[in-house]
Motif scaffolding. Structure first.
Motif, PDB file in Angstrom:
ATOM      1  N   THR A 168      24.166  22.912  33.825  1.00  0.00           N
ATOM      2  CA  THR A 168      22.906  23.569  34.186  1.00  0.00           C
ATOM      3  C   THR A 168      21.732  22.620  34.394  1.00  0.00           C
ATOM      4  N   CYS A 169      21.883  21.351  34.032  1.00  0.00           N
ATOM      5  CA  CYS A 169      20.738  20.447  34.179  1.00  0.00           C
ATOM      6  C   CYS A 169      21.214  19.003  34.336  1.00  0.00           C
TER       7      CYS A 169
ATOM      8  N   HIS B  28      21.073  16.605  32.319  1.00  0.00           N
ATOM      9  CA  HIS B  28      21.778  16.118  31.137  1.00  0.00           C
ATOM     10  C   HIS B  28      23.268  16.433  31.240  1.00  0.00           C
ATOM     11  N   CYS B  29      23.573  17.648  31.605  1.00  0.00           N
ATOM     12  CA  CYS B  29      24.974  18.031  31.807  1.00  0.00           C
ATOM     13  C   CYS B  29      25.604  17.148  32.881  1.00  0.00           C
TER      14      CYS B  29
HETATM   15 CU   LIG Z   1      22.355  20.543  30.843  1.00  0.00          CU
END
Ligand SMILES: [Cu+2]
Length: 65
Positions: free
Chosen positions: A10-11, A13-14
């Protein structure tokens, strides 16, 4: 080209976790991640199964496209 749909990515970081997981399998892999489309495209000598396992081990749910 090996492609996965990863709905729980989702972002950024992922995306970076998934990217690192793939590089861990094949240091020469070319990874193209589209967060908005939830897609991960990989150019690699690794198999689809190896890549899917690495993404799953990183905590995500890859679906083969
Ligand atoms: Cu994420």
């Amino acid at each position: 080209m090996i492609e996965f749909n990863v709905q729980d990515m989702t972002c950024g970081h992922c995306a970076s976790r998934i990217s690192k997981a793939i590089i861990g399998v094949d240091a020469n892999a070319k990874v193209d991640i589209k967060i908005e489309g939830r897609t991960v495209s990989v150019e690699s000598k690794a198999t689809k199964e190896e890549l899917a396992e690495a993404i799953a081990d990183a905590g995500y749910t890859p679906q083969a496209i």
